[in-house]
Design a protein around this motif. Structure first.
Motif, PDB file in Angstrom:
ATOM      1  N   MET A   1      46.406  43.976  27.916  1.00 28.69           N
ATOM      2  CA  MET A   1      47.082  42.693  27.742  1.00 28.69           C
ATOM      3  C   MET A   1      47.237  42.021  29.093  1.00 28.69           C
ATOM      4  N   LYS A   2      47.522  40.721  29.019  1.00 25.17           N
ATOM      5  CA  LYS A   2      47.709  39.924  30.220  1.00 25.17           C
ATOM      6  C   LYS A   2      49.012  39.159  30.073  1.00 25.17           C
ATOM      7  N   CYS A   3      49.690  39.140  31.209  1.00 31.10           N
ATOM      8  CA  CYS A   3      51.007  38.505  31.211  1.00 31.10           C
ATOM      9  C   CYS A   3      50.852  37.018  31.586  1.00 31.10           C
ATOM     10  N   PHE A   4      51.451  36.155  30.756  1.00 29.78           N
ATOM     11  CA  PHE A   4      51.455  34.709  31.014  1.00 29.78           C
ATOM     12  C   PHE A   4      52.900  34.265  31.142  1.00 29.78           C
ATOM     13  N   ASN A   5      53.206  33.677  32.286  1.00 33.32           N
ATOM     14  CA  ASN A   5      54.570  33.215  32.511  1.00 33.32           C
ATOM     15  C   ASN A   5      54.758  31.836  31.862  1.00 33.32           C
ATOM     16  N   HIS A   6      55.940  31.627  31.349  1.00 28.22           N
ATOM     17  CA  HIS A   6      56.269  30.285  30.861  1.00 28.22           C
ATOM     18  C   HIS A   6      57.755  30.090  31.050  1.00 28.22           C
ATOM     19  N   TYR A   7      58.215  28.888  30.778  1.00 27.24           N
ATOM     20  CA  TYR A   7      59.602  28.556  31.061  1.00 27.24           C
ATOM     21  C   TYR A   7      60.552  29.453  30.290  1.00 27.24           C
TER      22      TYR A   7
ATOM     23  N   GLU B   1      44.031  35.416  44.312  1.00 26.43           N
ATOM     24  CA  GLU B   1      44.247  35.747  42.898  1.00 26.43           C
ATOM     25  C   GLU B   1      45.023  37.046  42.738  1.00 26.43           C
ATOM     26  N   CYS B   2      44.823  37.998  43.697  1.00 25.67           N
ATOM     27  CA  CYS B   2      45.494  39.298  43.586  1.00 25.67           C
ATOM     28  C   CYS B   2      46.996  39.143  43.739  1.00 25.67           C
ATOM     29  N   GLU B   3      47.403  38.297  44.691  1.00 25.91           N
ATOM     30  CA  GLU B   3      48.827  38.113  44.942  1.00 25.91           C
ATOM     31  C   GLU B   3      49.493  37.340  43.818  1.00 25.91           C
ATOM     32  N   ARG B   4      48.738  36.370  43.281  1.00 21.87           N
ATOM     33  CA  ARG B   4      49.300  35.539  42.229  1.00 21.87           C
ATOM     34  C   ARG B   4      49.226  36.212  40.854  1.00 21.87           C
TER      35      ARG B   4
ATOM     36  N   SER C   1      44.275  50.486  36.422  1.00 24.62           N
ATOM     37  CA  SER C   1      43.839  51.600  37.268  1.00 24.62           C
ATOM     38  C   SER C   1      43.019  51.136  38.457  1.00 24.62           C
ATOM     39  N   GLN C   2      42.746  49.822  38.525  1.00 21.27           N
ATOM     40  CA  GLN C   2      41.921  49.288  39.590  1.00 21.27           C
ATOM     41  C   GLN C   2      42.785  48.570  40.630  1.00 21.27           C
ATOM     42  N   GLU C   3      42.198  48.408  41.788  1.00 20.43           N
ATOM     43  CA  GLU C   3      42.845  47.658  42.850  1.00 20.43           C
ATOM     44  C   GLU C   3      42.149  46.312  42.985  1.00 20.43           C
ATOM     45  N   CYS C   4      42.967  45.297  43.106  1.00 25.43           N
ATOM     46  CA  CYS C   4      42.425  43.947  43.269  1.00 25.43           C
ATOM     47  C   CYS C   4      42.234  43.673  44.752  1.00 25.43           C
ATOM     48  N   ILE C   5      41.044  43.292  45.131  1.00 26.59           N
ATOM     49  CA  ILE C   5      40.711  42.989  46.525  1.00 26.59           C
ATOM     50  C   ILE C   5      40.348  41.508  46.603  1.00 26.59           C
TER      51      ILE C   5
ATOM     52  N   GLY D   1      37.271  32.796  47.971  1.00 23.48           N
ATOM     53  CA  GLY D   1      36.855  32.083  46.772  1.00 23.48           C
ATOM     54  C   GLY D   1      36.826  32.935  45.535  1.00 23.48           C
ATOM     55  N   ALA D   2      37.149  34.218  45.651  1.00 22.48           N
ATOM     56  CA  ALA D   2      37.082  35.087  44.467  1.00 22.48           C
ATOM     57  C   ALA D   2      37.916  36.341  44.730  1.00 22.48           C
ATOM     58  N   TYR D   3      37.653  37.360  43.969  1.00 17.72           N
ATOM     59  CA  TYR D   3      38.291  38.661  44.144  1.00 17.72           C
ATOM     60  C   TYR D   3      37.366  39.713  43.532  1.00 17.72           C
ATOM     61  N   SER D   4      37.638  40.962  43.856  1.00 15.49           N
ATOM     62  CA  SER D   4      36.860  42.052  43.253  1.00 15.49           C
ATOM     63  C   SER D   4      37.822  43.164  42.810  1.00 15.49           C
TER      64      SER D   4
END
Length: 368
Positions: free
Chosen positions: A1-7, A51-54, A62-66, A70-73
């Motif tokens: 799942m993915k978390c989406f913030n809203h008011y 993108e990783c910080e945001r 289980s993965q690390e965002c690098i 202009g992108a991420y891996s």
């Protein structure tokens, strides 16, 4: 799942879902992004979006965002490998990285050594531990070996069941032949002792002390010192008893002129000897030999007196000599006074005479 913030909260949606923001109100002025994908405007320039910080990435938990320009891996951390979209732990122990034992842990591994070894500086090899230099619990001597150590004991000790302690060996309990008389156990060794009247010859044998030669006796001037096993005896210099008279040292004569001498041996010679207790029997202990032999005389030998228990007997060798034999084992201290008589008979001349040897036998208190 993915978390989406809203008011006022957040939403958990599938990663394939997308959120379409509401159209800006007529009063709001739309903002246009003229920067390339992965960048956002800042002033007059475009800066990279992290993108990783945001949290705007799609990396698995289980993965690390690098972040990249202009992108991420999405990458797996060290010790993991990517299988499909997931990162699973790498079992480094399968690759024999460790010399002895390998313990796999999530994302890593550790090496362990068998007892008696320790990890080398590379944390993989095992080197021997010198237990002797580290205070091994050996009571006497320690010898380091590969992976362990050995305890050894000094001479006269044996290693205990625990492999460390050294226990004294009671050498005296192993054999009764270590010492001629008595064995005394001592820590790590044994010693031999002799009874009174004896001295140690070497380390195991006992030798009689000749008090007569050493001058340690207490005999008077009118006594002769006779050395015996373990001691000495003081005897009168004149051993002759009436009706005998002394004719020389240790030799007494009964004069024919005295009526009392008719039934007694003409001569008595005094001799002294010593034997030890529990001597093996039968045993030849003293030889009798005639000093005066008359032509045509037939000589016979007998024990005239002193052997009330039959501990001795005479074995005649020939016409002029015989052997006194110990018939039974005797235990001292004890003293025998035997009159050994030689009877001479001449049938042609109808003549008979006798002489005796008075033998004092001292039986020592100890057997050797």
């Amino acid at each position: 799942m993915k978390c989406f913030n809203h008011y006022g909260g957040y939403l958990c949606l599938p990663r394939s879902a997308s959120v379409i923001p509401a159209s800006p109100s007529p009063t709001e002025r739309p903002v246009y992004n003229n920067c390339p994908l992965g960048y956002e405007p800042k002033g007059d320039s475009c800066i990279d979006i992290d993108e990783c910080e945001r949290g705007e990435h799609e990396c698995m938990p289980s993965q690390e965002c690098i972040n990249t320009q202009g992108a991420y891996s999405c990458q797996c951390p060290d010790g993991y490998r990517k299988v499909g979209t997931e990162c699973i732990d790498i079992d480094e122990c399968r690759y024999r990285y460790c010399q002895h034992r390998c313990v796999n842990v999530p994302g890593s591994f550790s090496c362990q050594c068998e007892p008696g070894f320790q990890l080398a500086g590379n944390n993989r090899s095992c080197i021997d531990v010198d237990e002797c230099g580290m205070g091994a619990p050996c009571q006497h001597r320690c010898y380091n070996t590969y992976g362990t150590f050995l305890c050894r004991c000094d001479q006269g000790y044996e290693l205990g069941p625990d492999g460390y302690a050294c226990n004294d060996i009671d050498e005296c309990s192993y054999s009764s032949f270590l010492c001629q008389y008595q064995c005394v156990n001592e820590p790590g060794k044994f010693s031999c002792v002799c009874p009174d009247g004896y001295q140690l010859l070497g380390t195991r044998l006992c030798q009689d002390i000749n008090e007569c030669e050493g001058g340690t006796h207490q005999c008077t001037e009118r006594q002769n010192c006779i050395n015996i096993h373990g001691g000495h005896k003081c005897v009168d210099t004149n051993p002759c008893i009436e009706p005998y008279v002394q004719v020389s040292d240790n030799r007494c004569m009964c004069p024919a002129s005295k009526p009392a001498c008719r039934e007694l041996p003409h001569f008595i010679v005094h001799r002294y000897m010593s034997i030890t207790s529990e001597r093996s029997v039968p045993s030849d202990i003293f030889q009798i030999h005639a000093t005066s032999v008359y032509p045509g005389a037939n000589n016979s030998f007998r024990i005239r007196s002193g052997d009330t228990n039959g501990d001795f007997y005479i074995r005649q060798i020939n016409n002029i000599s015989a052997m006194l034999v110990l018939a039974r084992a005797v235990t001292g201290p004890k003293e025998y006074v035997l009159d050994l008589e030689m009877v001479s008979v001449n049938l042609v001349m109808s003549y008979q005479s006798s002489s005796a040897l008075r033998l004092s036998i001292y039986v020592g208190p100890h057997a050797f």
